[in-house]
Design a protein around this motif. Sequence first.
Motif, PDB file in Angstrom:
ATOM      1  N   UNK A  88       0.817  -1.209   0.000  1.00 36.15           N
ATOM      2  CA  UNK A  88       0.000   0.000   0.000  1.00 36.15           C
ATOM      3  C   UNK A  88       0.854   1.264   0.000  1.00 36.15           C
ATOM      4  N   UNK A  89       2.164   1.082   0.161  1.00 35.08           N
ATOM      5  CA  UNK A  89       3.082   2.224   0.151  1.00 35.08           C
ATOM      6  C   UNK A  89       3.772   2.342  -1.206  1.00 35.08           C
ATOM      7  N   UNK A  90       4.417   1.238  -1.618  1.00 33.81           N
ATOM      8  CA  UNK A  90       5.073   1.181  -2.925  1.00 33.81           C
ATOM      9  C   UNK A  90       5.400  -0.280  -3.236  1.00 33.81           C
ATOM     10  N   UNK A  91       5.070  -0.697  -4.438  1.00 33.83           N
ATOM     11  CA  UNK A  91       5.316  -2.083  -4.824  1.00 33.83           C
ATOM     12  C   UNK A  91       6.800  -2.432  -4.709  1.00 33.83           C
ATOM     13  N   UNK A  92       7.638  -1.497  -5.082  1.00 29.37           N
ATOM     14  CA  UNK A  92       9.082  -1.770  -5.073  1.00 29.37           C
ATOM     15  C   UNK A  92       9.585  -2.019  -3.663  1.00 29.37           C
ATOM     16  N   UNK A  93       9.042  -1.292  -2.699  1.00 29.91           N
ATOM     17  CA  UNK A  93       9.445  -1.501  -1.309  1.00 29.91           C
ATOM     18  C   UNK A  93       9.036  -2.893  -0.840  1.00 29.91           C
ATOM     19  N   UNK A  94       7.823  -3.287  -1.193  1.00 34.95           N
ATOM     20  CA  UNK A  94       7.329  -4.607  -0.804  1.00 34.95           C
ATOM     21  C   UNK A  94       8.175  -5.702  -1.437  1.00 34.95           C
ATOM     22  N   UNK A  95       8.508  -5.522  -2.710  1.00 33.04           N
ATOM     23  CA  UNK A  95       9.342  -6.505  -3.402  1.00 33.04           C
ATOM     24  C   UNK A  95      10.739  -6.570  -2.791  1.00 33.04           C
ATOM     25  N   UNK A  96      11.291  -5.422  -2.442  1.00 29.83           N
ATOM     26  CA  UNK A  96      12.621  -5.384  -1.835  1.00 29.83           C
ATOM     27  C   UNK A  96      12.635  -6.132  -0.508  1.00 29.83           C
ATOM     28  N   UNK A  97      11.627  -5.891   0.322  1.00 32.43           N
ATOM     29  CA  UNK A  97      11.583  -6.559   1.622  1.00 32.43           C
ATOM     30  C   UNK A  97      11.355  -8.059   1.459  1.00 32.43           C
ATOM     31  N   UNK A  98      10.416  -8.436   0.586  1.00 29.29           N
ATOM     32  CA  UNK A  98      10.119  -9.855   0.381  1.00 29.29           C
ATOM     33  C   UNK A  98      11.338 -10.596  -0.169  1.00 29.29           C
ATOM     34  N   UNK A  99      12.013 -10.011  -1.132  1.00 27.71           N
ATOM     35  CA  UNK A  99      13.189 -10.660  -1.717  1.00 27.71           C
ATOM     36  C   UNK A  99      14.340 -10.726  -0.717  1.00 27.71           C
ATOM     37  N   UNK A 100      14.433  -9.748   0.161  1.00 27.88           N
ATOM     38  CA  UNK A 100      15.469  -9.759   1.204  1.00 27.88           C
ATOM     39  C   UNK A 100      15.221 -10.899   2.194  1.00 27.88           C
ATOM     40  N   UNK A 101      13.948 -11.071   2.574  1.00 35.80           N
ATOM     41  CA  UNK A 101      13.598 -12.194   3.446  1.00 35.80           C
ATOM     42  C   UNK A 101      13.944 -13.521   2.779  1.00 35.80           C
ATOM     43  N   UNK A 102      13.595 -13.637   1.505  1.00 34.50           N
ATOM     44  CA  UNK A 102      13.841 -14.876   0.775  1.00 34.50           C
ATOM     45  C   UNK A 102      15.337 -15.176   0.702  1.00 34.50           C
ATOM     46  N   UNK A 103      16.124 -14.166   0.384  1.00 33.83           N
ATOM     47  CA  UNK A 103      17.562 -14.361   0.239  1.00 33.83           C
ATOM     48  C   UNK A 103      18.215 -14.778   1.548  1.00 33.83           C
ATOM     49  N   UNK A 104      17.900 -14.068   2.631  1.00 37.60           N
ATOM     50  CA  UNK A 104      18.516 -14.411   3.919  1.00 37.60           C
ATOM     51  C   UNK A 104      18.039 -15.776   4.420  1.00 37.60           C
ATOM     52  N   UNK A 105      16.798 -16.139   4.097  1.00 38.45           N
ATOM     53  CA  UNK A 105      16.284 -17.455   4.492  1.00 38.45           C
ATOM     54  C   UNK A 105      17.004 -18.570   3.740  1.00 38.45           C
ATOM     55  N   UNK A 106      17.259 -18.343   2.459  1.00 40.25           N
ATOM     56  CA  UNK A 106      17.960 -19.343   1.659  1.00 40.25           C
ATOM     57  C   UNK A 106      19.387 -19.566   2.136  1.00 40.25           C
ATOM     58  N   UNK A 107      19.920 -18.579   2.824  1.00 38.53           N
ATOM     59  CA  UNK A 107      21.264 -18.712   3.398  1.00 38.53           C
ATOM     60  C   UNK A 107      21.192 -19.285   4.800  1.00 38.53           C
ATOM     61  N   UNK A 108      20.226 -18.799   5.584  1.00 39.19           N
ATOM     62  CA  UNK A 108      20.175 -19.156   7.002  1.00 39.19           C
ATOM     63  C   UNK A 108      19.742 -20.593   7.274  1.00 39.19           C
ATOM     64  N   UNK A 109      18.698 -21.057   6.580  1.00 41.63           N
ATOM     65  CA  UNK A 109      18.201 -22.403   6.850  1.00 41.63           C
ATOM     66  C   UNK A 109      19.237 -23.493   6.553  1.00 41.63           C
ATOM     67  N   UNK A 110      19.939 -23.432   5.421  1.00 44.25           N
ATOM     68  CA  UNK A 110      20.992 -24.434   5.195  1.00 44.25           C
ATOM     69  C   UNK A 110      22.086 -24.369   6.262  1.00 44.25           C
ATOM     70  N   UNK A 111      22.410 -23.146   6.727  1.00 45.08           N
ATOM     71  CA  UNK A 111      23.430 -23.007   7.766  1.00 45.08           C
ATOM     72  C   UNK A 111      23.009 -23.726   9.037  1.00 45.08           C
ATOM     73  N   UNK A 112      21.732 -23.614   9.385  1.00 45.40           N
ATOM     74  CA  UNK A 112      21.233 -24.293  10.582  1.00 45.40           C
ATOM     75  C   UNK A 112      21.456 -25.803  10.491  1.00 45.40           C
ATOM     76  N   UNK A 113      21.177 -26.364   9.322  1.00 42.02           N
ATOM     77  CA  UNK A 113      21.325 -27.808   9.132  1.00 42.02           C
ATOM     78  C   UNK A 113      22.796 -28.215   9.085  1.00 42.02           C
ATOM     79  N   UNK A 114      23.612 -27.390   8.449  1.00 39.98           N
ATOM     80  CA  UNK A 114      25.039 -27.708   8.316  1.00 39.98           C
ATOM     81  C   UNK A 114      25.744 -27.657   9.666  1.00 39.98           C
ATOM     82  N   UNK A 115      25.487 -26.582  10.426  1.00 42.38           N
ATOM     83  CA  UNK A 115      26.154 -26.419  11.726  1.00 42.38           C
ATOM     84  C   UNK A 115      25.584 -27.385  12.751  1.00 42.38           C
ATOM     85  N   UNK A 116      24.260 -27.510  12.797  1.00 42.90           N
ATOM     86  CA  UNK A 116      23.634 -28.452  13.722  1.00 42.90           C
ATOM     87  C   UNK A 116      23.916 -28.168  15.183  1.00 42.90           C
TER      88      UNK A 116
END
Length: 236
Positions: A88-116
């Motif tokens: 409701x503010x700006x599509x680009x802002x929403x896309x930036x936040x959503x893609x940032x969440x996706x990127x950090x999740x794709x890095x963080x979840x594998x790290x959790x499994x690898x480090x254990x």
Amino acid sequence: MRFFFRGMENQIIFIPIMKASIRQLRYFLIPYTLLFVISLTLKIIFTREEIYFFINGLHFPAGDVIFRYATEMGGATTAVSLVLILLFVRYRYSLLLASSYLLTSLINFPLKYIVGAPRPKLYFTDSPKTIYWVPDVEVLSNHFSFPSGHTVCAFTTAVVLTFISPRRWYGCIYFLLAVMVAYSRMYLSQHFFEDVTAGSFEAVVVVTCWITWFNNRAFFRHPAWEGALSRKNDDE
């Protein structure tokens, strides 16, 4: 050789762009850098157990309530809600936040499994010391402690909101809220000090680089992304 020089040229161009992003994020990055240095110093001086039991001894009734809810600022519900609100503010802002969440999740979840790494409840299963558990809070007991996902989410949010905010000094507020989430993870015995420290560092570095790349792509700067659900009727 042509590809090599093209890559070098892209790196040279990327450096001043990165500096511009850092300047925009300075009200967040300056206090964060200071806190990160202090955190590393504490980690060198004290052991995991010493830090954990020090924090575990700082519980108080109001904190049991405050941090139980504060930790949800780093949860999935908050993340999804913010992405939807920014539509409701700006599509680009929403896309930036959503893609940032996706990127950090794709890095963080594998790290959790690898480090254990075991969470505090599992790590201290046979500890003779008395541990305070916050009432009515489900304390996780598994090997997915490192890095802290809630901390990654909170700091991802803070960096992006600092970048898109009309007033840069808001970054100080977002920084404090992210730190509050990180501390809540330790207060609730869901994570160790190094878990939240690593989570914050991962989010800040990855998202800062992502913002720099994202903000300078012609596709993401297309006028269509400048629209918002709140302005849809006006455009029509």
